[in-house]
Design a protein around this motif. Structure first.
Motif, PDB file in Angstrom:
ATOM      1  N   UNK A   1     122.361 -36.086  20.790  1.00  7.10           N
ATOM      2  CA  UNK A   1     120.989 -35.719  21.151  1.00  7.10           C
ATOM      3  C   UNK A   1     120.724 -34.284  20.722  1.00  7.10           C
ATOM      4  N   UNK A   2     120.006 -34.119  19.608  1.00  7.04           N
ATOM      5  CA  UNK A   2     119.741 -32.779  19.085  1.00  7.04           C
ATOM      6  C   UNK A   2     118.820 -31.977  19.992  1.00  7.04           C
ATOM      7  N   UNK A   3     117.976 -32.667  20.731  1.00  4.68           N
ATOM      8  CA  UNK A   3     117.024 -31.958  21.597  1.00  4.68           C
ATOM      9  C   UNK A   3     117.719 -31.305  22.787  1.00  4.68           C
TER      10      UNK A   3
ATOM     11  N   UNK B   1     109.975 -30.290  20.187  1.00  8.36           N
ATOM     12  CA  UNK B   1     109.156 -31.380  20.725  1.00  8.36           C
ATOM     13  C   UNK B   1     108.696 -31.080  22.146  1.00  8.36           C
ATOM     14  N   UNK B   2     107.547 -31.597  22.504  1.00 11.20           N
ATOM     15  CA  UNK B   2     107.073 -31.487  23.879  1.00 11.20           C
ATOM     16  C   UNK B   2     107.842 -32.446  24.770  1.00 11.20           C
ATOM     17  N   UNK B   3     108.168 -33.624  24.233  1.00 10.40           N
ATOM     18  CA  UNK B   3     108.953 -34.613  24.968  1.00 10.40           C
ATOM     19  C   UNK B   3     109.626 -35.541  23.970  1.00 10.40           C
ATOM     20  N   UNK B   4     110.578 -36.322  24.458  1.00 13.38           N
ATOM     21  CA  UNK B   4     111.285 -37.268  23.624  1.00 13.38           C
ATOM     22  C   UNK B   4     112.614 -36.716  23.121  1.00 13.38           C
ATOM     23  N   UNK B   5     113.322 -37.538  22.354  1.00 13.60           N
ATOM     24  CA  UNK B   5     114.662 -37.171  21.883  1.00 13.60           C
ATOM     25  C   UNK B   5     114.821 -37.443  20.392  1.00 13.60           C
ATOM     26  N   UNK B   6     115.708 -36.672  19.767  1.00 12.83           N
ATOM     27  CA  UNK B   6     116.132 -36.897  18.390  1.00 12.83           C
ATOM     28  C   UNK B   6     117.641 -37.111  18.423  1.00 12.83           C
TER      29      UNK B   6
ATOM     30  N   UNK C   1     117.737 -41.685  15.160  1.00 10.56           N
ATOM     31  CA  UNK C   1     116.856 -42.397  16.085  1.00 10.56           C
ATOM     32  C   UNK C   1     115.894 -41.396  16.713  1.00 10.56           C
ATOM     33  N   UNK C   2     114.611 -41.662  16.573  1.00  6.05           N
ATOM     34  CA  UNK C   2     113.581 -40.888  17.273  1.00  6.05           C
ATOM     35  C   UNK C   2     113.151 -41.706  18.484  1.00  6.05           C
TER      36      UNK C   2
ATOM     37  N   UNK D   1     104.469 -40.037  21.051  1.00 10.32           N
ATOM     38  CA  UNK D   1     105.335 -41.153  21.446  1.00 10.32           C
ATOM     39  C   UNK D   1     105.881 -41.932  20.240  1.00 10.32           C
ATOM     40  N   UNK D   2     106.408 -41.206  19.257  1.00  7.82           N
ATOM     41  CA  UNK D   2     106.921 -41.863  18.055  1.00  7.82           C
ATOM     42  C   UNK D   2     108.373 -42.287  18.270  1.00  7.82           C
ATOM     43  N   UNK D   3     108.641 -43.559  18.067  1.00  9.73           N
ATOM     44  CA  UNK D   3     110.003 -44.091  18.065  1.00  9.73           C
ATOM     45  C   UNK D   3     110.273 -44.680  16.684  1.00  9.73           C
ATOM     46  N   UNK D   4     111.401 -44.292  16.097  1.00  9.72           N
ATOM     47  CA  UNK D   4     111.706 -44.707  14.725  1.00  9.72           C
ATOM     48  C   UNK D   4     113.206 -44.688  14.516  1.00  9.72           C
ATOM     49  N   UNK D   5     113.713 -45.685  13.785  1.00  8.43           N
ATOM     50  CA  UNK D   5     115.118 -45.725  13.420  1.00  8.43           C
ATOM     51  C   UNK D   5     115.251 -45.604  11.910  1.00  8.43           C
TER      52      UNK D   5
END
Length: 277
Positions: free
Chosen positions: A82-84, A71-76, A7-8, A37-41
């Motif tokens: 949560x890899x970030x 990444x500048x922001x967001x989660x992987x 999940x991004x 702001x990419x969100x992807x499953x």
């Protein structure tokens, strides 16, 4: 329904242009978003396609997924982790669960190492005992459709298709949960494209492997993937089942991509027909 493997969550990568000499020279100070702001499953056990033209941010997004770039922001999130938020040994351990196959297989293989050593090092890193390395390397070669006799050869002694299969075998040595294939067939002719695409489908079915297939070619994605996301200027502009996206594209950028696909019987790629699941 199973939760997605990857999940991004609102993932972004921003570059501050004012720090670059040319940007200062021309008075540019606005930040540049390579990914915004990419969100992807990415569903488990399926192949998800990520499509867009060169420079749209696809490869940057792939590097962010694997934490090859920060990444500048967001989660992987990989299987809920949560890899970030990970660093050091914890990040290295989780990163082994994801492997990447690059467009330029030759460039990703050390020219001074024979296939035996390339696979042996990956297997050893994955924890295989030294006495089992030869047998496991041979098994990997067979798994990707290569004769184990090629274990003694160096990358320059292999064809383009053989190098790409070797790169896939090296990725499989780590027993990944997720395989990210970044334009893995774009440097090959259409007959080799068909072979590599069929191999990816076989690995999906035999190993239950989850894949993200990155390409600029909507037609290839249509035959290979269960889901597709279209990327433009660092953002996901459309997503859905490939058949729906091809038949009724909603975004102008997707329609332009489709318009660039050759039409007519002479333009039909043999790779598409041969790779049909």
């Amino acid at each position: 329904m199973n939760a997605p493997l990857l999940v991004l969550d609102r993932l972004s990568r921003r570059y501050e242009m004012e720090k670059r000499p040319l940007a200062r020279l021309f008075g540019q100070s606005r930040p540049l978003f390579a990914v915004k702001e990419v969100s992807l499953e990415v569903p488990r056990g399926q192949i998800t396609g990520l499509v867009g033209e060169s420079g749209c941010g696809k490869s940057t997004l792939a590097r962010l997924m694997l934490r090859l770039e920060e990444p500048t922001s967001g989660r992987v999130l990989l299987d809920g982790t949560d890899l970030t938020a990970l660093h050091g040994a914890a990040l290295k351990r989780e990163r082994r669960r994801m492997q990447m196959v690059f467009q330029d297989a030759g460039g990703s293989l050390n020219p001074r190492k024979a296939a035996r050593r390339l696979l042996g090092e990956a297997l050893a890193l994955a924890g295989a005992p030294a006495e089992a390395l030869e047998d496991r390397a041979a098994a990997l070669m067979r798994q990707v459709g290569l004769d184990p006799v090629l274990l003694g050869r160096y990358p320059h002694e292999l064809s383009g298709g053989q190098k790409q299969r070797l790169a896939i075998a090296r990725a499989l040595a780590m027993e990944p949960r997720l395989l990210v294939a970044d334009e893995p067939v774009s440097a090959l002719d259409v007959s080799l494209q068909a072979q590599i695409m069929r191999l990816l489908m076989e690995l999906r079915d035999s190993l239950g492997l989850t894949m993200l297939f990155i390409s600029h070619d909507l037609a290839l994605v249509h035959h290979l993937c269960a889901h597709v996301a279209v990327m433009s200027a660092g953002e996901i502009v459309e997503r859905g089942h490939p058949r729906e996206v091809l038949r009724a594209p909603q975004h102008p950028y997707t329609r332009r991509l489709l318009a660039a696909v050759p039409r007519g019987p002479r333009a039909a790629s043999p790779s598409l027909e041969q790779a049909e699941p």
